[in-house]
Motif scaffolding. Sequence first.
Motif, short mmCIF file in Angstrom:
data_model
loop_
_atom_site.label_atom_id
_atom_site.label_comp_id
_atom_site.label_asym_id
_atom_site.label_seq_id
_atom_site.Cartn_x
_atom_site.Cartn_y
_atom_site.Cartn_z
N TRP A 34 0.83 -1.20 0.00
CA TRP A 34 0.00 0.00 0.00
C TRP A 34 0.87 1.26 0.00
CZ3 TRP A 34 0.72 2.70 4.61
CH2 TRP A 34 1.23 1.95 5.69
N VAL A 35 0.25 2.38 -0.34
CA VAL A 35 0.95 3.66 -0.45
C VAL A 35 0.21 4.69 0.39
CG1 VAL A 35 1.75 5.49 -2.00
CG2 VAL A 35 1.68 3.11 -2.80
N GLU A 36 0.97 5.46 1.16
CA GLU A 36 0.38 6.52 1.98
C GLU A 36 0.68 7.87 1.35
OE1 GLU A 36 1.10 8.57 6.33
OE2 GLU A 36 1.36 6.39 6.15
N HIS A 37 -0.36 8.68 1.18
CA HIS A 37 -0.23 10.02 0.61
C HIS A 37 -0.56 11.05 1.69
CE1 HIS A 37 -0.28 8.11 -3.37
NE2 HIS A 37 -1.31 7.41 -2.93
N VAL A 38 0.26 12.09 1.79
CA VAL A 38 0.00 13.21 2.70
C VAL A 38 -0.43 14.39 1.85
CG1 VAL A 38 0.95 14.72 4.47
CG2 VAL A 38 1.70 12.33 4.33
N VAL A 39 -1.65 14.88 2.07
CA VAL A 39 -2.23 15.91 1.21
C VAL A 39 -2.64 17.12 2.05
CG1 VAL A 39 -4.05 16.45 -0.46
CG2 VAL A 39 -3.10 14.13 -0.34
N ALA A 40 -2.25 18.31 1.60
CA ALA A 40 -2.63 19.55 2.28
C ALA A 40 -3.84 20.15 1.58
CB ALA A 40 -1.47 20.54 2.26
N VAL A 41 -4.89 20.44 2.36
CA VAL A 41 -6.11 21.07 1.83
C VAL A 41 -6.47 22.25 2.74
CG1 VAL A 41 -8.53 20.79 1.23
CG2 VAL A 41 -6.94 18.88 0.91
N LYS A 42 -6.35 23.46 2.23
CA LYS A 42 -6.70 24.67 2.98
C LYS A 42 -6.03 24.69 4.36
CE LYS A 42 -11.13 25.50 0.69
NZ LYS A 42 -12.58 25.77 0.89
N LEU A 95 -5.07 22.21 6.23
CA LEU A 95 -5.21 20.96 6.98
C LEU A 95 -4.48 19.84 6.27
CD1 LEU A 95 -8.94 20.87 8.18
CD2 LEU A 95 -6.91 21.56 9.45
N ILE A 96 -3.95 18.90 7.04
CA ILE A 96 -3.22 17.77 6.48
C ILE A 96 -4.09 16.52 6.56
CG2 ILE A 96 -1.21 16.26 6.72
CD1 ILE A 96 -0.55 19.00 5.62
N PHE A 97 -4.30 15.90 5.41
CA PHE A 97 -5.03 14.63 5.33
C PHE A 97 -4.07 13.51 4.94
CE2 PHE A 97 -8.29 17.79 4.78
CZ PHE A 97 -9.45 17.23 5.31
N ARG A 98 -4.28 12.34 5.50
CA ARG A 98 -3.53 11.15 5.12
C ARG A 98 -4.48 10.22 4.40
NH1 ARG A 98 -2.61 8.37 9.16
NH2 ARG A 98 -0.95 7.07 8.31
N ALA A 99 -4.09 9.78 3.20
CA ALA A 99 -4.90 8.86 2.40
C ALA A 99 -4.06 7.64 2.07
CB ALA A 99 -5.39 9.54 1.12
N ILE A 100 -4.68 6.48 2.09
CA ILE A 100 -3.98 5.22 1.80
C ILE A 100 -4.65 4.53 0.62
CG2 ILE A 100 -3.49 2.89 2.68
CD1 ILE A 100 -3.18 4.09 5.44
N SER A 101 -3.84 4.05 -0.30
CA SER A 101 -4.38 3.30 -1.44
C SER A 101 -3.51 2.07 -1.69
CB SER A 101 -4.42 4.17 -2.69
OG SER A 101 -3.12 4.60 -3.05
N LEU A 102 -4.07 1.07 -2.34
CA LEU A 102 -3.31 -0.12 -2.69
C LEU A 102 -2.24 0.23 -3.72
CD1 LEU A 102 -6.10 -2.84 -3.00
CD2 LEU A 102 -4.31 -2.72 -1.27
N ASN A 103 -1.10 -0.42 -3.62
CA ASN A 103 0.00 -0.19 -4.56
C ASN A 103 -0.18 -1.09 -5.78
OD1 ASN A 103 2.40 0.72 -5.65
ND2 ASN A 103 3.66 -0.73 -4.50
N THR A 104 -1.22 -0.79 -6.57
CA THR A 104 -1.49 -1.55 -7.78
C THR A 104 -1.40 -0.62 -8.99
OG1 THR A 104 -3.88 -1.11 -7.69
CG2 THR A 104 -3.08 -3.05 -6.50
#
Length: 348
Positions: free
Chosen positions: A302-310, A312-321
Amino acid sequence: MGALVLTGVEKKFDGAVACSGIDLAIDEGEFFTFLGPSGCGKTTILRLIAGFLTPGKGSIYLGEREITHLEAEKRGVGMVFQNYALFPFLTVYENIAYGLKLQKRPGREVRSTVGRYMEMVGLSGFEKRGISELSGGEQQRVALARSLVTEPRVLLLDEPLSNLDARLRDKMRLEIKSLQKTLGITTIFVTHDQTEALTLSDRIAVFDKGRCEQVGTPQELYSHPANAFVAGFLGDTNLFEAAVEHGMAHLSSGIALRLPPPCKRGRFVSVRPQDISLAMTDPGGPNTFKGTLEETQMNGAWVEHVVAVKGLIFRAISLNTMEHRLGLNPGDDLFLSIPERGITLLDR
């Protein structure tokens, strides 16, 4: 009444409360886990059950018998300590046989019983080995066999995997679960590791600051945490303070999230990272926001993404496919979407 019941149990050390108001009922044959951070009281409760400590208030029952003030050796409880507590001057066989000899069992019975449990934990042929000649995993097996050989009604495991490396820890986790199911023994497992708790347990009690916050199956606790502490401790989550009104959760940055009906009240919004989806183009719909990719961490499957929105920091996880790879780099713009059903409102 369950196999093991605690009612109103409290313990203080020099006036400081280690645990308070503990009410638990653990079923016969259940694998029950105490989960929480260091210092939350879980090991204190384990030692109260074992008889190494006496509660200031409350009662402990094993079956129909009250054991609150009963001597440890008369309780029918076995315990595996975090450091295993093996006798370094005794052989593997002598360590495992120790409890049976204290009970003055006949020699033939001792040899037969020790041999059976050594085979059960994969230590046949290790009888004459010294403890210093064993690996960490082998020492843990000796400690397990020594606790099980007296055939206790309840087995207590105090963070028994914490001294093992990651690969061996995974292997021993499977072995402990298999052995517990084979024997059908009521087991209480203490850990601060959420993965151990989720994979091993029939039910989990989550502790914080000496109190039990919630009891339930792994799925119940993960999907329906009682409060923000449980949500944050059992699994990863994005947790934000929020003001809720008219079906919307307003975050500090000005982000407004549409909530699933019926709208409940709560001071915090919780969103699991795997429930957030990312896209390079705007998919439209509610709860979609433009953000910037801050960081990407590849963790194998899996892959973890750190995303900044306005702000705020969000962490999103998706399969590494191949299907889920976005090909983005830090600094790239993207769109983040949160489904309404993936939002949970919590207190504290």
